[in-house]
Write an enzyme that holds these catalytic residues in place. Structure first.
Site, PDB file in Angstrom:
ATOM      1  N   ASP A  40      40.478   4.821  18.135  1.00  0.00           N
ATOM      2  CA  ASP A  40      40.689   5.625  17.139  1.00  0.00           C
ATOM      3  C   ASP A  40      41.912   6.094  17.672  1.00  0.00           C
ATOM      4  OD1 ASP A  40      39.115   6.765  19.358  1.00  0.00           O
ATOM      5  OD2 ASP A  40      38.133   8.181  18.465  1.00  0.00           O
TER       6      ASP A  40
ATOM      7  N   ASP B  78      34.389  10.064  16.584  1.00  0.00           N
ATOM      8  CA  ASP B  78      33.160  10.676  16.929  1.00  0.00           C
ATOM      9  C   ASP B  78      32.815  12.253  15.985  1.00  0.00           C
ATOM     10  OD1 ASP B  78      33.384   9.620  19.348  1.00  0.00           O
ATOM     11  OD2 ASP B  78      33.139  11.212  20.158  1.00  0.00           O
TER      12      ASP B  78
HETATM   13  P1  NG1 Z   1      32.333   9.675  23.904  1.00  0.00           P
HETATM   14  O1  NG1 Z   1      32.245   8.771  24.270  1.00  0.00           O
HETATM   15  O2  NG1 Z   1      31.615  10.236  22.761  1.00  0.00           O
HETATM   16  O3  NG1 Z   1      33.130  11.054  24.948  1.00  0.00           O
HETATM   17  C1  NG1 Z   1      35.543   8.737  23.264  1.00  0.00           C
HETATM   18  C2  NG1 Z   1      36.256  10.062  22.183  1.00  0.00           C
HETATM   19  C3  NG1 Z   1      36.519   8.590  21.197  1.00  0.00           C
HETATM   20  C4  NG1 Z   1      36.341   7.574  21.404  1.00  0.00           C
HETATM   21  C5  NG1 Z   1      35.727   7.276  22.538  1.00  0.00           C
HETATM   22  C6  NG1 Z   1      36.502   5.687  22.685  1.00  0.00           C
HETATM   23  C7  NG1 Z   1      36.120  12.179  22.558  1.00  0.00           C
HETATM   24  C8  NG1 Z   1      35.647  13.070  22.357  1.00  0.00           C
HETATM   25  N1  NG1 Z   1      35.977  10.741  22.284  1.00  0.00           N
HETATM   26  O4  NG1 Z   1      33.843   8.908  23.068  1.00  0.00           O
HETATM   27  O5  NG1 Z   1      37.256   9.530  19.842  1.00  0.00           O
HETATM   28  O6  NG1 Z   1      38.560   6.935  21.092  1.00  0.00           O
HETATM   29  O7  NG1 Z   1      35.402   7.562  23.689  1.00  0.00           O
HETATM   30  O8  NG1 Z   1      35.907   4.401  21.725  1.00  0.00           O
HETATM   31  O9  NG1 Z   1      36.223  12.254  23.885  1.00  0.00           O
HETATM   32 MG    MG Z   2      31.840  13.380  23.689  1.00  0.00          MG
END
Ligand code: NG1
Ligand code: MG
Length: 512
Positions: A60, A213
Site C-alpha cells: 500500500d 487499514d
Molecule cells: P498493521 O499490521 O495493521 O499495522 C501495517 C500498515 C499498513 C500496511 C500493512 C502491511 C499501519 C497503520 N498499517 O498494518 O498500511 O502497510 O502493515 O501490508 O502501519
Molecule cells: Mg496498526
C-alpha cells in the site's frame, strides 16, 4: 464508492445477525458506563472496525492496490459534548476506556490551533489525538482558521487486539476523527476525507504507514472484500467471492508474538518504507530518461515504486500485468546486489549526495541498517502487485468462474496465491517470523487452501482461506500443535482463532 459515512439508528445496520446479540450487550454496557462516569448520557456512538488483509501485503505504501476486508472486532466511542468549555483558547477532552487497567483515563486541554502529540511515548490516547489533529484540520479548512472546537467526553471500547496485525490503530484513528467531526456538528462526513486525514494523522504517531487499514476501516461493505487503490487518487470498491462448494471462509489466527511498530520501526516497518522509497528513486534514476523525476505522490516519503512504474511506462500500450512482469526482469538486472546497498551506493546510484539521501529518506523516522535490500523489496512489491491482479481476476473474470464441479480447484488457485505471498513475505520481504511460518504450515496440512501472515507481520496475525467444513479440524490442529505448546492465557485463547465474515466499515449511531 465514496459518499458520507452512514448515520444509523439500528445495530442491525452495522452487524450481522450472528453478531447482534453480543454487540447489543456490549453497546448497552458502554452507554451505562458512560452515564455512570460522566453523569449524563452519551449523544452518539462512532464505530470503525479492524481489518484483515486478504492479499496485497506491504504494497500500500508503494501505492499498489490491495484487498483487505473489515472484520467484526471494532472500536466504539460513546461521546457527549456537555462538558464545560475551557478558557484561554483551549478546549477540553476527557477520555476513558472501559479497560481502565490497561488504558487509564486522561484529561487534556487542547489549544484551538495545535494538537500536541508526543510520539516518543507509547500512549493509548495518541491515536485519539492523531484523529483529533486530522479532524480539526478538516474543520478548519471548512470553517476557517479561528474555528472553535467543542469540548468532549469520550468513552472507548475496543475489541481489536493491539499489536495483532488487525489494525487496531487505524480503527481508533478513524473512529476518533469521525467522532470529533460529528461532535462538532458535521452530519455528513465524507468517507474519502475521513480516510485521508486518518492516514496522514496516523503517521504523526510514529509509523510511516500506507493507507490500506484506514480505507478498509472506513469503506468496507458487509459481505465483500474491498479493493483499495491509491492512484490516481484514493478509491475503493467491493469485491465479491463467488459461491463455492464447500463454502469459503476466513480464519484469523493469532500467533501471540507481539510486534510493536513504534518500537521496532527502525529495523522493521519504517525501514521497509525507506527501502521501497530508495528502490523507487534508484530504479527511476537508472531506467528513466534524465530529467524525468519521480512524481511527488502520496507515498509516506513523498515518492513511491508506483510513481517510478508510471514514469517508466508512460503512454505504454502494455497491460498492467505485462508491465509488472517487465519490471520484475528489469529489477533483477538493475538491482543486482543480493547483499544490499550501502547509503553511499544508493546515493551514487540515484546521483545525489549521502546528505541529501539521508534528508530525503531517513529523516522522518529513525532507521537502522548497514545494507538496504532494494532488490528484494522491489521484487516483493512487483510480484505481490501481480498476485493481487491474479487473485482479482480469479474472482471477477467470467473466464475463471468456478463451475459447480471444479470449485475445489478454484479454491486451491486462490489459496496458492496466498501461499506464494507468504513465501515472499518470509524469504524476500523478511517480514514473517518462525511462529507465523509454523502456524501456516500446520493450517495447510490440516486443510487450509491458503495461509499467510496478514498486516505488518513480524508477529501478529495470520489469515487462512479455508473450506467451511474444515474449520474444526484446522482449529484442533492449531490447538494441539501450536497453542498447547505455549503458555497462553485462557482469556487469550478465546480470541486466538476467529472465523470471520466481511463486515461493514465506519458508522455513527445517533442516540435520540
Ligand atoms: P498493521 O499490521 O495493521 O499495522 C501495517 C500498515 C499498513 C500496511 C500493512 C502491511 C499501519 C497503520 N498499517 O498494518 O498500511 O502497510 O502493515 O501490508 O502501519
Ligand atoms: Mg496498526
Amino acid at each position: 464508492m465514496s459518499g458520507p459515512v452512514p448515520m444509523v439508528a439500528a445495530l442491525s445496520d452495522i452487524y450481522t445477525t450472528q453478531a447482534l446479540a453480543d454487540q447489543g450487550v456490549r453497546w448497552n454496557a458502554l452507554l451505562d458506563k458512560f452515564q455512570a462516569r460522566f453523569g449524563s448520557p452519551a449523544h452518539f456512538v462512532a464505530r470503525s472496525p479492524g481489518r484483515v488483509n486478504i492479499i496485497g501485503e506491504h504494497i500500500d505504501y508503494s501505492l499498489y492496490p490491495c484487498l483487505p476486508m473489515a472484520i467484526t472486532p471494532d472500536v466504539i466511542l460513546a461521546v457527549s459534548t456537555d462538558v464545560a468549555p475551557s478558557v484561554d483558547g483551549t478546549f477540553k477532552i476527557k477520555i476513558a476506556n472501559v479497560d481502565e487497567d490497561r488504558f487509564p483515563a486522561r484529561e487534556f486541554d487542547v489549544s484551538y490551533s495545535e494538537v500536541e502529540i508526543d510520539a516518543t511515548k507509547h500512549e493509548w490516547t495518541n491515536y485519539f489525538k492523531s484523529g483529533l489533529r486530522g479532524a480539526l484540520g478538516l474543520l478548519r479548512k471548512k470553517y476557517g482558521a479561528d474555528f472553535k472546537p467543542k469540548s468532549m467526553q469520550v468513552l472507548m471500547d475496543g475489541t481489536v487486539p493491539a499489536g495483532g496485525g488487525l489494525s487496531s490503530s487505524a480503527a481508533v484513528t478513524t473512529t476518533s476523527a469521525l467522532a470529533i467531526m460529528v461532535a462538532n456538528g458535521e452530519t455528513a462526513v465524507d468517507k474519502k476525507d475521513l480516510t485521508e486525514v486518518a492516514i496522514v494523522s496516523e503517521r504523526a504517531v510514529g509509523v510511516n504507514s500506507g493507507g490500506m487499514d484506514q480505507a478498509a476501516s472506513v469503506f468496507s461493505v458487509r459481505g465483500s472484500a474491498l479493493l483499495t487503490s491509491f492512484t490516481p487518487t484514493l478509491s475503493a470498491r467491493p469485491v465479491f467471492f463467488p459461491k463455492t462448494n464447500p463454502e469459503l471462509c476466513f480464519m484469523i489466527v493469532q500467533s501471540y508474538v507481539t510486534s510493536n511498530k513504534q518500537v521496532t520501526g527502525p529495523i522493521h516497518y519504517n525501514l521497509r518504507v525507506v527501502e521501497c522509497s530508495m528502490a523507487a528513486a534508484y530504479l527511476n534514476a537508472k531506467l528513466c530518461p534524465p530529467g524525468i523525476d519521480l512524481p511527488n505522490d502520496a507515498g509516506p516519503l513523498g515518492v513511491s515504486i508506483h510513481g517510478f512504474h508510471d514514469n517508466y511506462f508512460k503512454d505504454s500500450q502494455k497491460s498492467i500485468t505485462e508491465q509488472l512482469e517487465d519490471l520484475i526482469e528489469l529489477t533483477k538486472k538493475t538491482l543486482s546486489q543480493e547483499k544490499g546497498y550501502t547509503v553511499e551506493e544508493v546515493a551514487s546510484g540515484i546521483g545525489i549526495s549521502v546528505d541529501d539521501l539521508k534528508a530525503r529518506f531517513m529523516s522522518s523516522f529513525p532507521v537502522q541498517g548497514e545494507y538496504f535490500k532494494l532488490r528484494q523489496r522491489a521484487l516483493h512489491v512487483f510480484t505481490e502487485a501481480l498476485r493481487v491482479l491474479r487473485f482479482l481476476s480469479l474472482l471477477e473474470d467470467p473466464a475463471h468462474a468456478p463451475s459447480p464441479n471444479d470449485t475445489i480447484q478454484f479454491n486451491q488457485r486462490l489459496g496458492s496465491l496466498m501461499n506464494e505471498t507468504q513465501d515472499s513475505c518470509r524469504d524476500v520481504y523478511e517480514c514473517s517470523c518462525p511462529e507465523i511460518d509454523e502456524i501456516c504450515q500446520i493450517a495447510r496440512e490440516a486443510g487450509s487452501y491458503g495461509s499467510r501472515l496478514t498486516g505488518a507481520g513480524w508477529g501478529g496475525c495470520s489469515v487462512h482461506l479455508v473450506p467451511a467444513d474444515k474449520v474444526d479440524v484446522i482449529k484442533a490442529a492449531l490447538v494441539e500443535k501450536y497453542y498447547s505448546r505455549r503458555q497462553i492465557a485462557e482469556q487469550n485463547m478465546e480470541e486466538a482463532i476467529v472465523v470471520s465474515r466481511p463486515m461493514n466499515g465506519s458508522a455513527v449511531f445517533k442516540l435520540n
